[in-house]
Design a protein around this motif. Structure first.
Motif, PDB file in Angstrom:
ATOM      1  N   GLY A   1      -9.481  -0.307   1.515  1.00 36.13           N
ATOM      2  CA  GLY A   1      -8.472  -1.075   2.231  1.00 36.13           C
ATOM      3  C   GLY A   1      -7.433  -1.584   1.257  1.00 36.13           C
ATOM      4  N   SER A   2      -6.247  -1.876   1.761  1.00 32.96           N
ATOM      5  CA  SER A   2      -5.138  -2.212   0.871  1.00 32.96           C
ATOM      6  C   SER A   2      -4.554  -3.585   1.154  1.00 32.96           C
ATOM      7  N   THR A   3      -3.674  -3.987   0.249  1.00 35.07           N
ATOM      8  CA  THR A   3      -2.993  -5.276   0.368  1.00 35.07           C
ATOM      9  C   THR A   3      -2.008  -5.315   1.525  1.00 35.07           C
ATOM     10  N   THR A   4      -1.640  -4.157   2.053  1.00 33.79           N
ATOM     11  CA  THR A   4      -0.734  -4.131   3.203  1.00 33.79           C
ATOM     12  C   THR A   4      -1.488  -3.954   4.513  1.00 33.79           C
ATOM     13  N   GLY A   5      -2.817  -4.062   4.476  1.00 35.92           N
ATOM     14  CA  GLY A   5      -3.605  -4.017   5.700  1.00 35.92           C
ATOM     15  C   GLY A   5      -3.972  -2.635   6.186  1.00 35.92           C
ATOM     16  N   SER A   6      -3.802  -1.631   5.358  1.00 38.57           N
ATOM     17  CA  SER A   6      -4.237  -0.282   5.729  1.00 38.57           C
ATOM     18  C   SER A   6      -5.708  -0.101   5.388  1.00 38.57           C
ATOM     19  N   LEU A   7      -6.382   0.714   6.189  1.00 40.85           N
ATOM     20  CA  LEU A   7      -7.789   1.011   5.976  1.00 40.85           C
ATOM     21  C   LEU A   7      -8.004   2.506   6.163  1.00 40.85           C
ATOM     22  N   TRP A   8      -8.645   3.135   5.148  1.00 40.30           N
ATOM     23  CA  TRP A   8      -8.893   4.573   5.196  1.00 40.30           C
ATOM     24  C   TRP A   8     -10.369   4.850   4.938  1.00 40.30           C
ATOM     25  N   VAL A   9     -10.872   5.949   5.507  1.00 34.09           N
ATOM     26  CA  VAL A   9     -12.217   6.420   5.215  1.00 34.09           C
ATOM     27  C   VAL A   9     -12.151   7.898   4.848  1.00 34.09           C
TER      28      VAL A   9
END
Length: 373
Positions: free
Chosen positions: A340-348
């Motif tokens: 997850g990132s500081t801009t609120g993105s989440l990847w798997v």
């Protein structure tokens, strides 16, 4: 693949579950909405989940959820002892300012060994290491590390105060514990915390004067992990590059010619293969964004001799996501990752990072991700 993961953010804890038929992740639970989650820990020994909250002016809180339960129970948070006048004077003389010995954040949570039911470790800001014998009902500061004279030379990296963010317990010997300190190097104990040794030989701190660049006590390891199947192999994502040791932190080797950058915060190691590790590179210091605005993950399969740059499914332009220390996680299979990132993105990813699936683009800034199991 684990079908459940937890995501701690600046504004709450989110639990996601995977529909295996559709291969789709969905948020199924929201806890502590509006509250900043600084750390999560899933204890595989008994299935309990721990969540640390940083309320700022109102203090740090710690909660536990039992396996199969819906509710959370607030438990004790680590507390520093009262500082004596002599200790206050000593620190003021060394640091030029008084240290309040006041807990500002829980930055690491880990379990003791399989032979230590109920034992937990917590790393904090300022740089204290705490041990709980009873699943977080009580905590004790390890004065053996806190009282080391070298601690007075530790200093903050991204935070004003130094902090312990990584705790690695040797699965072969629960008394052998290694911790990473920003900025204070790598420290290890082999007797359950009675004594400690500085173990940062070979690291490099280019932000220091040349004559001090190799000093172990000023190093800034952003994240420290070791391989469960080969606990003598550690990886560090450092402020000045990527470092690896295969001799239980006796000597560290810096990896050369890492592209697109050796800077970053997160690192994950394969649970069975000590030569395989993942990183999320960025431009360092004041900038701290992906190189050229392109989000990538790098992986080495040969102990750092070469790296694969992977970007399938990640934003290729105008990406300004940073992945924090604990926002990259790997499951027990070594194939499945979440970040997850500081801009609120989440990847798997389900193929060791070769390709990524976007789960969300509008979460609050992500501090920590954890597979459940």
């Amino acid at each position: 693949m684990s079908d459940c993961l937890h995501v701690g953010t600046k504004k709450g804890l989110f639990t996601l579950r995977r529909n295996s038929a559709a291969d789709k992740w969905t948020i199924t639970r929201r806890d502590f909405l509006g509250e900043p989650v600084s750390m999560l820990f899933h204890d595989t020994r008994d299935g309990s989940l721990y969540c640390a909250l940083n309320h700022g002016h109102f203090g740090v809180k710690l909660h536990r959820q039992e396996q199969g339960e819906e509710t959370w129970t607030e438990i004790a948070a680590p507390q520093f002892p009262e500082q004596t006048p002599a200790e206050k004077q000593q620190e003021e003389e060394k640091e030029g300012r008084p240290n309040s010995w006041s807990l500002s954040q829980i930055w690491a949570l880990e379990s003791g060994g399989e032979d230590q039911p109920g034992v937990l470790w917590a790393g904090t800001i300022p740089g204290g290491l705490f041990r709980s014998p009873d699943r977080g009902e009580s905590w004790q500061l390890l004065r053996s590390l806190w009282d080391r004279p070298e601690r007075l030379q530790w200093f903050g990296g991204g935070y004003d105060d130094p902090g312990i963010h990584s705790v690695c317990v040797d699965p072969r010997d629960s008394a052998h514990v290694t911790v990473g300190v920003s900025c204070g190097g790598v420290w290890a104990t082999r007797d359950g915390g009675e004594t400690w040794a500085l173990c940062a030989d070979g690291m490099r701190a280019e932000y220091m004067p040349p004559e001090l660049a190799g000093a172990g006590n000023v190093q800034d390891p952003h994240r420290l992990v070791n391989c469960p199947a080969d606990p003598d192999t550690f990886w560090v994502q450092h402020h000045n590059g990527i470092f690896r040791t295969t001799d239980d932190c006796q000597s560290w080797q810096e990896l050369d010619r890492v592209q697109p950058s050796g800077f970053g915060f997160a690192v994950a190691v394969h649970p069975q293969n000590p030569d395989t590790a993942w990183f999320v590179p960025a431009v360092k210091d004041e900038c701290r964004i992906p190189v050229a605005g392109k989000m990538v993950v790098t992986r080495t399969d040969d102990g750092g001799q070469s790296f694969i740059i992977m970007s399938d499914g990640l934003p290729a332009t105008d990406a300004y996501d940073l992945v924090y220390r604990h926002a990259l996680d790997i499951d027990a299979t070594g194939r499945n990752l979440v970040m997850g990132s500081t801009t609120g993105s989440l990847w798997v990813s389900s193929d060791a990072g070769e390709s990524w699936q976007t789960v969300s683009q509008h979460l609050p800034p992500v501090h920590v991700t954890r597979f459940a199991g």
